[in-house]
Write an enzyme that holds these catalytic residues in place. Structure first.
Site, PDB file in Angstrom:
ATOM      1  N   ARG A 297      41.154  38.851  52.540  1.00  0.00           N
ATOM      2  CA  ARG A 297      42.081  39.466  51.589  1.00  0.00           C
ATOM      3  C   ARG A 297      43.077  40.346  52.321  1.00  0.00           C
ATOM      4  O   ARG A 297      42.732  41.014  53.302  1.00  0.00           O
ATOM      5  CB  ARG A 297      41.317  40.281  50.541  1.00  0.00           C
TER       6      ARG A 297
ATOM      7  N   ALA B 221      28.172  30.950  36.742  1.00  0.00           N
ATOM      8  CA  ALA B 221      28.530  31.137  38.147  1.00  0.00           C
ATOM      9  C   ALA B 221      28.440  32.614  38.483  1.00  0.00           C
ATOM     10  O   ALA B 221      28.520  33.465  37.593  1.00  0.00           O
ATOM     11  CB  ALA B 221      29.946  30.616  38.416  1.00  0.00           C
TER      12      ALA B 221
ATOM     13  N   GLN C 171      31.116  36.177  51.082  1.00  0.00           N
ATOM     14  CA  GLN C 171      30.608  36.083  49.725  1.00  0.00           C
ATOM     15  C   GLN C 171      29.561  34.986  49.661  1.00  0.00           C
ATOM     16  O   GLN C 171      29.525  34.091  50.508  1.00  0.00           O
ATOM     17  CB  GLN C 171      31.724  35.724  48.734  1.00  0.00           C
TER      18      GLN C 171
ATOM     19  N   TRP D 152      43.297  39.051  43.527  1.00  0.00           N
ATOM     20  CA  TRP D 152      42.883  38.571  44.842  1.00  0.00           C
ATOM     21  C   TRP D 152      44.051  38.703  45.793  1.00  0.00           C
ATOM     22  O   TRP D 152      44.980  37.894  45.755  1.00  0.00           O
ATOM     23  CB  TRP D 152      42.411  37.120  44.740  1.00  0.00           C
TER      24      TRP D 152
ATOM     25  N   HIS E 221      38.122  34.239  47.891  1.00  0.00           N
ATOM     26  CA  HIS E 221      36.770  34.243  47.340  1.00  0.00           C
ATOM     27  C   HIS E 221      36.165  32.849  47.549  1.00  0.00           C
ATOM     28  O   HIS E 221      36.868  31.924  47.959  1.00  0.00           O
ATOM     29  CB  HIS E 221      36.743  34.649  45.854  1.00  0.00           C
TER      30      HIS E 221
ATOM     31  N   VAL F 172      35.510  32.521  33.985  1.00  0.00           N
ATOM     32  CA  VAL F 172      34.263  32.604  33.207  1.00  0.00           C
ATOM     33  C   VAL F 172      34.550  33.211  31.836  1.00  0.00           C
ATOM     34  O   VAL F 172      35.494  33.967  31.655  1.00  0.00           O
ATOM     35  CB  VAL F 172      33.182  33.449  33.927  1.00  0.00           C
TER      36      VAL F 172
END
Ligand code: PHE
Length: 339
Positions: free
Chosen positions: A192, A303, A206, A149, A166, A249
């Site tokens: 970003r 997610a 997003q 990121w 994000h 995740v």
């Protein structure tokens, strides 16, 4: 002189022309005034006769002037009323109304779909703590994954502050504040530190999704995303999961739909693979659940995060992400069908 003066007077229709006329005949340097003044040069026996005639003429012209003055006033009033009259039989002029930005339209469309699936829409800060943007999401300081990121940092003496790269920090903020079951979608602008080109903007949008409850599985994720993809891109859509990595995740996936632009070989959208990746997702990492005080033995969740501009580009065949933020009405006004 009498006839000329009266003829001219009757042709007059404005106050301005009337004043001019008055100056020309009855004013201090007017013709008649000069005539009266010249009386003194006449032989004495003619003076009374000519003088009387001249005075009569002056009175007559003065009276004519005053009458015309009243008429002109009415003429002007009538003209003004005519000019200001509103013709109620004319067709109306349609006011130009704006349209919602295509990104706003897409956010509404996507959040509507999820709202109908039982998700609540929430929003969060664009200026975010590094601890929410990274640490709580299982991305420790100095960890190489942090470079994924390309973050814009805000100067700060105390806690690290960033422009969120994000919407995932909202996973933390939502879970911190409530107990399961949690079902939310979070639209929002992200930033970003990136070179801008046809597929990258330094700011973009997003939509994050998060579902946490007892017994939530990957099957729920797949079923929900498939339903979403079919509502947005057509009920015949097929979907694909592939392994991917995001520190927050486990397992992580990329989610793709079958390409709806393919006509045999050489598709420019999917590069002939037949699949278009539309978002990243996965099962919420047990460490993330622990970070917000959830018991990972009791609760599981999934997610996802998707790029809104990319969805608009796919849906309408927009070739360059930069169009969205150039403020060019020739581009923006094409999205005039507000869903
Ligand atoms: N936050 C990730 C990104 O910006 C996307 C993502 C969200 C992936 C949620 C997995 C789960 O790339």
């Amino acid at each position: 002189l009498r006839q000329r003066a009266k003829r001219e007077l009757l042709a007059i229709t404005t106050q301005a022309a009337l004043a001019e006329w008055y100056a020309r005949y009855l004013g201090r340097r007017g013709e008649l005034t000069q005539l009266l003044r010249a009386l003194g040069t006449l032989p004495p026996e003619q003076r009374p006769i000519i003088g009387r005639l001249a005075n009569e003429l002056r009175d007559e012209l003065q009276a004519a002037y005053e009458e015309r003055e009243r008429e002109v006033r009415e003429i002007e009033l009538a003209a003004r009323i005519a000019a200001e009259a509103i013709d109620v039989t004319l067709p109306g002029r349609r006011p130009r109304i704006g349209t919602l930005h295509p990104v706003t339209q897409m956010i509404r469309e996507v959040t509507d779909i999820f709202a109908h699936l039982g998700f609540q829409v929430v929003e969060g800060p664009e200026v975010e703590y590094g601890s929410y943007a990274f640490d709580a999401l299982n991305i420790p300081p100095e960890h190489p994954a942090r470079d994924v990121w390309d973050t814009i940092f805000i100067e700060s003496d105390q806690k690290e502050i960033v422009l969120r790269p994000h919407t995932s920090p909202m996973q933390i903020r939502v879970m911190e504040r409530r107990k399961p079951p949690v079902r939310v979608v979070v639209p929002g602008r992200c930033y970003r530190y990136e070179a801008v080109d046809a597929t990258h903007e330094w700011h973009f949008h997003q939509i994050e999704g998060l579902a946490v409850d007892e017994q939530i599985t990957m099957a729920d994720l797949k079923g929900t995303l498939a339903e979403f993809a079919r509502q947005l891109f057509g009920k015949e859509r097929r979907v694909r999961f592939r392994c991917d990595f995001f520190p927050f995740v486990e397992p992580g996936v990329d989610f793709a739909i079958d390409c709806m632009f393919c006509r045999g070989e050489g598709c420019r959208v999917c590069g002939q693979s037949g699949w278009i990746e539309i978002l990243g997702a996965g099962m919420v990492h047990p460490q993330v659940l622990r970070n917000v005080g959830y018991d990972p033995d009791r609760y599981t969740g999934w997610a996802f995060g998707m790029g809104v501009e990319r969805l608009v580009m796919l849906r309408y065949g927009v070739p360059d992400i930069r169009y969205f933020y150039q403020g060019d009405l020739r581009f923006l006004a094409q999205f005039d069908r507000i869903p």
